[in-house]
Write an enzyme that holds these catalytic residues in place. Sequence first.
Site, PDB file in Angstrom:
ATOM      1  N   GLY A  50       0.797  -1.220   0.000  1.00 24.83           N
ATOM      2  CA  GLY A  50       0.000   0.000   0.000  1.00 24.83           C
ATOM      3  C   GLY A  50       0.828   1.267   0.000  1.00 24.83           C
ATOM      4  CB  CYS A  51       4.220   2.126   0.894  1.00 18.86           C
ATOM      5  SG  CYS A  51       3.794   2.212   2.627  1.00 18.86           S
ATOM      6  CD  GLN A  52       3.913   7.110  -5.490  1.00 20.58           C
ATOM      7  OE1 GLN A  52       3.449   7.894  -4.680  1.00 20.58           O
ATOM      8  NE2 GLN A  52       4.161   7.453  -6.731  1.00 20.58           N
ATOM      9  CB  SER A  53       8.446   4.956  -1.538  1.00 21.87           C
ATOM     10  OG  SER A  53       7.854   5.216  -0.298  1.00 21.87           O
TER      11      SER A  53
END
Length: 140
Positions: A50-53
């Site tokens: 769920g984290c872009q990075s």
Amino acid sequence: MTIEQIQAEINDEFSIYEDWMDKYSYLIELGNDLPELNAKLKNDQYVIKGCQSRVWLVPELKDGKIYFQGESDAVIVKGLVALLLRVVSGHTADEILGSELHFVDDIGLKQHLSPTRSNGLVAMIKQIKLYAVAYKKISE
């Protein structure tokens, strides 16, 4: 210190800065001070979904308390990781589960994050709480 006391301390630190660029600089500085995560721990088992990075959170239970290590490949997010770990690391599962992590709202950070970073922050908090639930069950 309790989780609540640590959050109050963070609020005080960020209140020094009026300009958001200064707050971002401080956040980046906190991330740069975060100890580097062992390369062996940078694997899919510890990646936060769920984290872009890319963000890794590694929990360890010692003497009834959960200690976290973490890292990110993005400088702002690494600062967020540093703040989260400062608040929750070294506390029991019950303390973590019983706390509301409101410092992000209190310092005004949530409204200054992009929607993807905000979603990533929520995902990190959710994963920390899930680790706490798992360790609580193990300890019972």
